[in-house]
Design a protein around this motif. Sequence first.
Motif, short mmCIF file in Angstrom:
data_model
loop_
_atom_site.label_atom_id
_atom_site.label_comp_id
_atom_site.label_asym_id
_atom_site.label_seq_id
_atom_site.Cartn_x
_atom_site.Cartn_y
_atom_site.Cartn_z
N GLU A 101 31.84 39.04 40.45
CA GLU A 101 32.16 37.65 40.11
C GLU A 101 31.55 37.23 38.78
O GLU A 101 32.13 36.45 38.03
N VAL A 102 30.35 37.74 38.48
CA VAL A 102 29.64 37.32 37.27
C VAL A 102 29.76 38.33 36.13
O VAL A 102 29.03 38.24 35.15
N GLY B 135 34.70 37.19 33.47
CA GLY B 135 34.54 36.03 32.59
C GLY B 135 35.53 36.04 31.44
O GLY B 135 36.13 35.01 31.10
N ARG C 94 39.12 35.21 32.66
CA ARG C 94 39.30 33.77 32.94
C ARG C 94 39.34 32.96 31.64
O ARG C 94 40.25 32.15 31.42
N LEU D 54 39.06 38.71 42.93
CA LEU D 54 38.27 37.60 42.42
C LEU D 54 39.13 36.35 42.24
O LEU D 54 40.34 36.43 42.05
N GLN D 55 38.47 35.19 42.26
CA GLN D 55 39.16 33.93 42.05
C GLN D 55 39.57 33.80 40.58
O GLN D 55 38.93 34.35 39.69
N THR E 289 39.37 31.09 38.88
CA THR E 289 38.42 30.19 38.23
C THR E 289 37.03 30.46 38.79
O THR E 289 36.87 31.06 39.86
N SER E 290 36.02 30.02 38.05
CA SER E 290 34.64 30.21 38.47
C SER E 290 33.93 28.87 38.56
O SER E 290 34.26 27.93 37.83
N SER E 291 32.96 28.79 39.44
CA SER E 291 32.18 27.56 39.58
C SER E 291 31.17 27.41 38.45
O SER E 291 30.64 26.32 38.22
N GLN F 170 24.42 30.59 32.72
CA GLN F 170 25.37 29.52 33.00
C GLN F 170 24.73 28.14 32.85
O GLN F 170 25.37 27.20 32.41
#
Length: 209
Positions: free
Chosen positions: A40-41, A46, A49, A101-102, A104-106, A127
């Motif tokens: 995810e990270v 990144g 996205r 993976l999504q 978008t990211s939070s 972040q």
Amino acid sequence: MLSIIPFRYLALFTGVVVAILLVLAFNVGRATATPAPPSEVSADAGFARDMQTHHTQAVEMSMLILERSTDPDIRSLAYDLALTQQQQNGQMFAWLRGWGLQQTSSGDSMAWMHASGHDTHDVANTQQKTTEPMPGLASADDMDRLRKATGQDADTIFLTLMISHHQGGIAMAEAAQQRATTETVRTFTTKMIAAQTAEITAMQKMLAG
């Protein structure tokens, strides 16, 4: 008369053959194993996205100038840009989906570009400190100027903004090349850098003309 191989030599020979076969099987397994998807990270996620966001603005700018320009060269460039970058957005959307993976990211955008390592918690720590805008992204005022402009003024604004936009995109692609863990992203960014560098040269000539 055939000599009889002592049992201890036969056992040793068999053991060596088995060991060789195990090593070969291990190496084949390593070569054919599917690599773990990016996390995810990761920089891979990144980049996928954030570059979609970056490309989406380029597509919008291209569609705007298609409505406003009468220059055939600029219209042709804008059409190619819109088509290419929309298609690339589809590729990056598919990467994220394939990685589970999504879209978008939070976390903050561009955190991956300022992290120090591959696929680490450095991104999560970064972040909270990321305040820099996305490289080359046109501001709301810039987009408003392009919407209101016509004729040669619109052409000049478009070319100026798109050159800066491409330069920012190349910076993002270069950062992804250094940080990505997948060959997919590294190959994509290599091609993107070459294409956008050539387009910058063409746009600079158009602007000078």
